[in-house]
Design a protein around this motif. Structure first.
Motif, PDB file in Angstrom:
ATOM      1  N   LEU A 244      41.330  43.533  36.045  1.00  0.00           N
ATOM      2  CA  LEU A 244      40.449  44.619  35.612  1.00  0.00           C
ATOM      3  C   LEU A 244      39.454  44.171  34.542  1.00  0.00           C
ATOM      4  O   LEU A 244      38.312  44.632  34.524  1.00  0.00           O
ATOM      5  CB  LEU A 244      41.284  45.792  35.074  1.00  0.00           C
ATOM      6  CG  LEU A 244      42.160  46.532  36.087  1.00  0.00           C
ATOM      7  CD1 LEU A 244      43.013  47.580  35.378  1.00  0.00           C
ATOM      8  CD2 LEU A 244      41.319  47.183  37.168  1.00  0.00           C
ATOM      9  N   ILE A 245      39.876  43.283  33.660  1.00  0.00           N
ATOM     10  CA  ILE A 245      38.987  42.871  32.570  1.00  0.00           C
ATOM     11  C   ILE A 245      38.167  41.641  32.933  1.00  0.00           C
ATOM     12  O   ILE A 245      37.286  41.233  32.159  1.00  0.00           O
ATOM     13  CB  ILE A 245      39.794  42.586  31.276  1.00  0.00           C
ATOM     14  CG1 ILE A 245      40.774  41.425  31.501  1.00  0.00           C
ATOM     15  CG2 ILE A 245      40.507  43.845  30.814  1.00  0.00           C
ATOM     16  CD1 ILE A 245      41.559  41.052  30.256  1.00  0.00           C
ATOM     17  N   ASP A 246      38.417  41.070  34.092  1.00  0.00           N
ATOM     18  CA  ASP A 246      37.668  39.900  34.552  1.00  0.00           C
ATOM     19  C   ASP A 246      36.212  40.300  34.836  1.00  0.00           C
ATOM     20  O   ASP A 246      35.961  41.176  35.664  1.00  0.00           O
ATOM     21  CB  ASP A 246      38.322  39.359  35.827  1.00  0.00           C
ATOM     22  CG  ASP A 246      37.681  38.063  36.320  1.00  0.00           C
ATOM     23  OD1 ASP A 246      36.591  37.714  35.834  1.00  0.00           O
ATOM     24  OD2 ASP A 246      38.279  37.412  37.192  1.00  0.00           O
ATOM     25  N   PRO A 247      35.239  39.700  34.156  1.00  0.00           N
ATOM     26  CA  PRO A 247      33.831  40.047  34.406  1.00  0.00           C
ATOM     27  C   PRO A 247      33.431  39.890  35.869  1.00  0.00           C
ATOM     28  O   PRO A 247      32.576  40.639  36.367  1.00  0.00           O
ATOM     29  CB  PRO A 247      33.065  39.059  33.512  1.00  0.00           C
ATOM     30  CG  PRO A 247      34.031  38.674  32.444  1.00  0.00           C
ATOM     31  CD  PRO A 247      35.379  38.680  33.111  1.00  0.00           C
ATOM     32  N   HIS A 248      34.048  38.927  36.566  1.00  0.00           N
ATOM     33  CA  HIS A 248      33.747  38.720  37.984  1.00  0.00           C
ATOM     34  C   HIS A 248      34.097  39.961  38.797  1.00  0.00           C
ATOM     35  O   HIS A 248      33.368  40.354  39.714  1.00  0.00           O
ATOM     36  CB  HIS A 248      34.506  37.502  38.509  1.00  0.00           C
ATOM     37  CG  HIS A 248      34.163  37.148  39.921  1.00  0.00           C
ATOM     38  ND1 HIS A 248      34.853  37.666  41.008  1.00  0.00           N
ATOM     39  CD2 HIS A 248      33.192  36.354  40.430  1.00  0.00           C
ATOM     40  CE1 HIS A 248      34.323  37.198  42.127  1.00  0.00           C
ATOM     41  NE2 HIS A 248      33.313  36.391  41.811  1.00  0.00           N
ATOM     42  N   THR A 249      35.215  40.601  38.441  1.00  0.00           N
ATOM     43  CA  THR A 249      35.640  41.822  39.145  1.00  0.00           C
ATOM     44  C   THR A 249      34.598  42.918  38.975  1.00  0.00           C
ATOM     45  O   THR A 249      34.218  43.595  39.935  1.00  0.00           O
ATOM     46  CB  THR A 249      36.986  42.322  38.591  1.00  0.00           C
ATOM     47  OG1 THR A 249      37.972  41.305  38.757  1.00  0.00           O
ATOM     48  CG2 THR A 249      37.426  43.591  39.291  1.00  0.00           C
ATOM     49  N   GLN A 250      34.124  43.108  37.755  1.00  0.00           N
ATOM     50  CA  GLN A 250      33.204  44.196  37.470  1.00  0.00           C
ATOM     51  C   GLN A 250      31.815  43.952  38.057  1.00  0.00           C
ATOM     52  O   GLN A 250      31.069  44.896  38.312  1.00  0.00           O
ATOM     53  CB  GLN A 250      33.141  44.412  35.961  1.00  0.00           C
ATOM     54  CG  GLN A 250      34.507  44.793  35.378  1.00  0.00           C
ATOM     55  CD  GLN A 250      34.488  44.989  33.875  1.00  0.00           C
ATOM     56  OE1 GLN A 250      33.541  45.530  33.329  1.00  0.00           O
ATOM     57  NE2 GLN A 250      35.532  44.547  33.197  1.00  0.00           N
ATOM     58  N   ARG A 251      31.485  42.688  38.278  1.00  0.00           N
ATOM     59  CA  ARG A 251      30.209  42.377  38.931  1.00  0.00           C
ATOM     60  C   ARG A 251      30.307  42.492  40.447  1.00  0.00           C
ATOM     61  O   ARG A 251      29.334  42.798  41.128  1.00  0.00           O
ATOM     62  CB  ARG A 251      29.766  40.950  38.575  1.00  0.00           C
ATOM     63  CG  ARG A 251      29.270  40.776  37.157  1.00  0.00           C
ATOM     64  CD  ARG A 251      28.543  39.448  37.000  1.00  0.00           C
ATOM     65  NE  ARG A 251      29.402  38.311  37.361  1.00  0.00           N
ATOM     66  CZ  ARG A 251      30.130  37.629  36.494  1.00  0.00           C
ATOM     67  NH1 ARG A 251      30.116  37.961  35.214  1.00  0.00           N
ATOM     68  NH2 ARG A 251      30.858  36.612  36.891  1.00  0.00           N
TER      69      ARG A 251
END
Length: 352
Positions: A244-251
């Motif tokens: 959830l906190i992985d920037p890759h996930t949010q992108r």
């Protein structure tokens, strides 16, 4: 002519101009009526001439212009909750209102009840199954009478309920202005743990294991076995948080609705919600909505004991193995939900 009225007329002209420009590309512009009218008409931001449904008082009239002169404790409580949302949106405007334009796709969580002039934004893991059942009773024109006789899977069939994104843009704006809008919220991390337990620890949720579990294990687990990579059915909570906190996930893509933030699902900084119900006072708040809708005498929120419900104690246990760095990053993801709905920082967190 009063300055406030002139401002409303000016904004209405702007609305018409913008809508005329955007109709071809299906972009919906929603103006936050509360911030414009709230200082002038605190009790009733929609004015006194709300159109009555079927000769009776509308839910908005019942809420903002109650028959009794003195506001009840319940009405005062919900006014405080509305104010909390407004104040948080204003204080965090750079973050909370980055997007001033919503598309119809952003409105797919808003369920519409034409007969009772209600709009309900459903949030997964906040009693949304039972509230969808209630909405099916309210909109079913007599087809359903007991919400608990409706199977849970049937309540989640999209064709059984009409959502706001299915209307034309003028119809959307009319309903946003004239119908009573409500949602239910829950302590953000308790909701998150509930979503994890349901989607990743239950063997029957194969679709979630395949779509998300395999991806989470591939990214977050060193030396994962081929079986784990193939099945994705043993995701650890620590791995879920890291995902959830992985920037890759949010992108990569928006969060799944079961762990998406409430402010991203329901857009409370763009849409003025008249009632904010809470999971902690679920029965009282739900029955207040039904009372305002004029159906409280024969329809009640269904309650039943569920021993597997995620509690604060369970949530505390799940966070014991999360590092303070990851706790801090996760809190930042859900910070607006904590602030907007007046949830304090959990005592078990070790924020950096």
């Amino acid at each position: 002519m009063k300055p406030a009225l002139l401002e409303v007329m000016r904004m209405n002209r702007i609305c018409r101009m913008v809508l005329a420009t955007c109709l071809g590309s299906f972009i919906l512009v929603i103006f936050y009526f509360q911030s414009m009218l709230h200082p002038v008409m605190r009790r009733n931001p929609f004015g006194v001439d709300i159109c009555c449904r079927k000769g009776s008082r509308s839910p908005l009239q019942e809420l903002y212009n109650p028959m009794q002169l003195e506001l009840s404790n319940t009405a005062v409580l919900h006014q405080m909750r509305r104010d909390q949302v407004t104040d948080t949106c204003r204080a965090n405007s750079a973050t909370s209102r980055k997007r001033r334009v919503l598309t119809p796709n952003d409105l797919k969580h808003l369920v519409v009840d034409e007969d009772h002039e209600l709009i309900y934004c459903y949030v997964p893991k906040v009693a949304c199954t039972n509230w969808k059942r209630l909405m099916m009773v309210l909109t079913g024109r007599g087809k359903y009478s007991d919400p608990m006789e409706i199977p849970a899977n049937e309540a989640h069939v999209s064709a059984n309920l009409k959502t706001l994104n299915q209307y034309s843009i003028p119809e959307i704006n009319h309903r946003l202005k004239s119908y009573m809008k409500f949602l239910f919220v829950r302590e953000p991390f308790e909701r998150l743990v509930s979503a994890y337990r349901n989607k990743f620890t239950q063997k029957y949720n194969i679709s979630f294991h395949k779509r998300y579990g395999t991806k989470i294990i591939k990214r977050q687990r060193k030396n994962a076995t081929q079986e784990a990579l193939r099945k994705g059915d043993d995701v650890k909570f620590e791995e879920f948080v890291a995902y959830l906190i992985d920037p890759h996930t949010q992108r990569e893509e928006p969060f799944n609705e079961h762990w998406q933030t409430v402010y991203s699902l329901c857009h409370p900084c763009h849409i003025h919600y008249d009632l904010v119900g809470k999971y902690e006072t679920l029965e009282e708040d739900s029955n207040y909505v039904l009372q305002l809708a004029g159906v409280g005498s024969y329809l009640k929120f269904p309650t039943y004991a569920k021993s597997t419900r995620t509690t604060d104690e369970m949530t505390t246990e799940f966070f014991q193995n999360i590092s303070s760095e990851h706790q801090t990053q996760l809190y930042e993801v859900y910070k607006l939900d904590f602030l907007m709905f007046n949830y304090s920082v959990p005592s078990y967190l070790k924020l950096e």
